[in-house]
Design a protein around this motif. Sequence first.
Motif, short mmCIF file in Angstrom:
data_model
loop_
_atom_site.label_atom_id
_atom_site.label_comp_id
_atom_site.label_asym_id
_atom_site.label_seq_id
_atom_site.Cartn_x
_atom_site.Cartn_y
_atom_site.Cartn_z
N UNK A 6 0.84 -1.19 0.00
CA UNK A 6 0.00 0.00 0.00
C UNK A 6 0.87 1.25 0.00
N UNK A 7 1.91 1.24 0.85
CA UNK A 7 2.83 2.38 0.92
C UNK A 7 3.54 2.57 -0.42
N UNK A 8 4.01 1.50 -1.01
CA UNK A 8 4.70 1.58 -2.30
C UNK A 8 3.80 2.16 -3.38
N UNK A 9 2.56 1.69 -3.44
CA UNK A 9 1.62 2.19 -4.45
C UNK A 9 1.29 3.66 -4.21
N UNK A 10 1.07 4.03 -2.96
CA UNK A 10 0.77 5.42 -2.64
C UNK A 10 1.91 6.33 -3.08
N UNK A 11 3.14 5.94 -2.71
CA UNK A 11 4.31 6.74 -3.07
C UNK A 11 4.49 6.79 -4.58
N UNK A 12 4.19 5.71 -5.25
CA UNK A 12 4.31 5.65 -6.71
C UNK A 12 3.42 6.71 -7.37
N UNK A 13 2.20 6.88 -6.86
CA UNK A 13 1.26 7.80 -7.49
C UNK A 13 1.30 9.22 -6.93
#
Length: 47
Positions: A6-13
């Motif tokens: 979730x953190x990785x996806x949030x940071x990605x976007x």
Amino acid sequence: MSDGSLKEEFIKYFGESKWNEEEMIGKLIPLTFDVCDILCIDYIPLY
């Protein structure tokens, strides 16, 4: 979805600075409720 992904996806976007901002807001909201209780005022969320 795990917390890590979730953190990785949030940071990605949205970027890491937005992630850090959201983490800090999450820590400040409970403190805000306490201050409002002490001052006998209603909590009004501001963004």
